[in-house]
Design a protein around this motif. Structure first.
Motif, short mmCIF file in Angstrom:
data_model
loop_
_atom_site.label_atom_id
_atom_site.label_comp_id
_atom_site.label_asym_id
_atom_site.label_seq_id
_atom_site.Cartn_x
_atom_site.Cartn_y
_atom_site.Cartn_z
N ASP A 1 0.74 -1.01 0.00
CA ASP A 1 0.05 0.01 -0.23
C ASP A 1 0.82 1.13 -0.10
OD1 ASP A 1 -2.35 1.38 -0.06
OD2 ASP A 1 -2.27 1.54 2.25
N SER A 2 0.78 1.96 -0.97
CA SER A 2 1.75 3.28 -1.06
C SER A 2 0.98 4.42 -0.11
CB SER A 2 1.56 3.68 -2.71
OG SER A 2 2.28 2.84 -3.38
N ALA A 3 1.83 5.28 0.29
CA ALA A 3 1.47 6.48 1.12
C ALA A 3 0.78 7.45 0.45
CB ALA A 3 2.72 6.89 1.99
N CYS A 4 -0.34 7.84 0.87
CA CYS A 4 -1.15 8.82 0.25
C CYS A 4 -1.36 9.94 1.18
CB CYS A 4 -2.23 8.18 -0.15
SG CYS A 4 -2.13 7.10 -1.66
N LEU A 5 -1.49 11.03 0.73
CA LEU A 5 -2.12 12.26 1.71
C LEU A 5 -3.57 11.90 2.12
CD1 LEU A 5 -0.87 15.33 -0.50
CD2 LEU A 5 0.23 14.51 1.54
N ALA A 6 -3.79 12.69 3.30
CA ALA A 6 -5.03 12.54 3.84
C ALA A 6 -5.30 13.73 4.53
CB ALA A 6 -5.14 11.18 4.81
N LEU A 7 -6.62 14.16 4.56
CA LEU A 7 -6.79 15.37 5.46
C LEU A 7 -8.08 14.99 6.33
CD1 LEU A 7 -6.93 18.85 4.09
CD2 LEU A 7 -8.99 17.82 5.60
N THR A 8 -7.92 15.08 7.59
CA THR A 8 -8.99 14.72 8.78
C THR A 8 -9.23 16.12 9.22
OG1 THR A 8 -7.82 12.75 9.19
CG2 THR A 8 -9.46 13.68 10.79
N TYR A 9 -10.64 16.31 9.13
CA TYR A 9 -11.28 17.57 9.74
C TYR A 9 -12.51 17.09 10.77
CZ TYR A 9 -14.94 17.13 6.07
OH TYR A 9 -15.80 16.60 5.25
N ARG A 10 -13.02 17.86 11.64
CA ARG A 10 -14.07 17.83 12.52
C ARG A 10 -15.59 18.47 11.83
NH1 ARG A 10 -11.82 17.87 18.69
NH2 ARG A 10 -13.99 18.61 18.84
N GLN A 11 -16.37 18.07 11.95
CA GLN A 11 -17.66 18.96 11.44
C GLN A 11 -18.74 18.60 12.39
OE1 GLN A 11 -19.26 17.84 7.50
NE2 GLN A 11 -20.71 19.35 7.70
N SER A 12 -19.35 19.96 12.97
CA SER A 12 -20.38 20.06 13.89
C SER A 12 -21.66 19.28 13.23
CB SER A 12 -20.47 21.35 14.25
OG SER A 12 -21.61 21.37 15.15
N LYS A 13 -22.26 18.34 14.13
CA LYS A 13 -23.47 17.96 13.71
C LYS A 13 -24.49 19.03 13.56
CE LYS A 13 -22.64 13.32 15.45
NZ LYS A 13 -23.25 12.05 16.51
N ALA A 14 -24.28 19.98 14.32
CA ALA A 14 -25.24 21.33 14.52
C ALA A 14 -25.29 21.99 13.19
CB ALA A 14 -25.04 21.96 15.59
N LEU A 68 -3.97 19.21 -0.66
CA LEU A 68 -5.24 19.07 -0.30
C LEU A 68 -5.73 20.54 0.22
CD1 LEU A 68 -5.21 15.45 1.33
CD2 LEU A 68 -5.86 16.27 -1.14
N ARG A 69 -7.03 20.58 0.20
CA ARG A 69 -7.72 21.77 0.99
C ARG A 69 -8.79 21.62 1.31
NH1 ARG A 69 -8.88 26.76 -3.50
NH2 ARG A 69 -10.60 25.47 -4.50
N LEU A 70 -9.34 22.15 2.44
CA LEU A 70 -10.98 21.98 2.68
C LEU A 70 -11.62 23.18 2.40
CD1 LEU A 70 -12.85 20.27 4.54
CD2 LEU A 70 -12.14 21.62 6.42
N THR A 71 -12.80 22.92 1.80
CA THR A 71 -13.48 24.33 1.33
C THR A 71 -14.99 24.05 1.89
OG1 THR A 71 -14.33 23.13 -0.45
CG2 THR A 71 -12.44 24.38 -0.93
N GLY A 72 -15.54 25.40 2.39
CA GLY A 72 -16.88 25.27 2.91
C GLY A 72 -17.63 26.40 2.24
N GLN A 73 -19.21 25.95 1.89
CA GLN A 73 -20.20 26.49 1.50
C GLN A 73 -21.33 26.34 2.27
OE1 GLN A 73 -20.80 25.75 -2.66
NE2 GLN A 73 -21.24 27.70 -3.14
#
Length: 75
Positions: A1-14, A68-73
């Motif tokens: 298994d090759s190493a890949c980038l990953a992004l972990t974030y938290r999202q409020s259920k509210a 990698l980036r995290l976007t929000g809308q």
């Protein structure tokens, strides 16, 4: 298994009015980010929020550069 980038974030259920997405790009210019080649692992339920991890399918060794980036809308 090759190493890949990953992004972990938290999202409020509210935060039901917010769409979050992880995007990837091989360079910062031109700014054409995509969700192609990314996959989301099963979300972890941490009470009042979700912990979400998104992995890139492109191995680090196969890419000269990768971002990698995290976007929000609001919905």
């Amino acid at each position: 298994d090759s190493a890949c980038l990953a992004l972990t974030y938290r999202q409020s259920k509210a935060a039901v009015d917010l769409n979050l997405a992880v995007e990837a790009r091989g360079s910062l210019f031109p700014p054409n980010w995509t969700t192609n080649g990314l996959f989301e692992l099963p979300a972890a339920d941490l009470g009042d929020h979700w912990q979400i991890t998104v992995r890139d399918a492109v191995p680090i060794t196969n890419a000269e550069s990768r971002f990698l980036r995290l976007t929000g809308q609001r919905r």
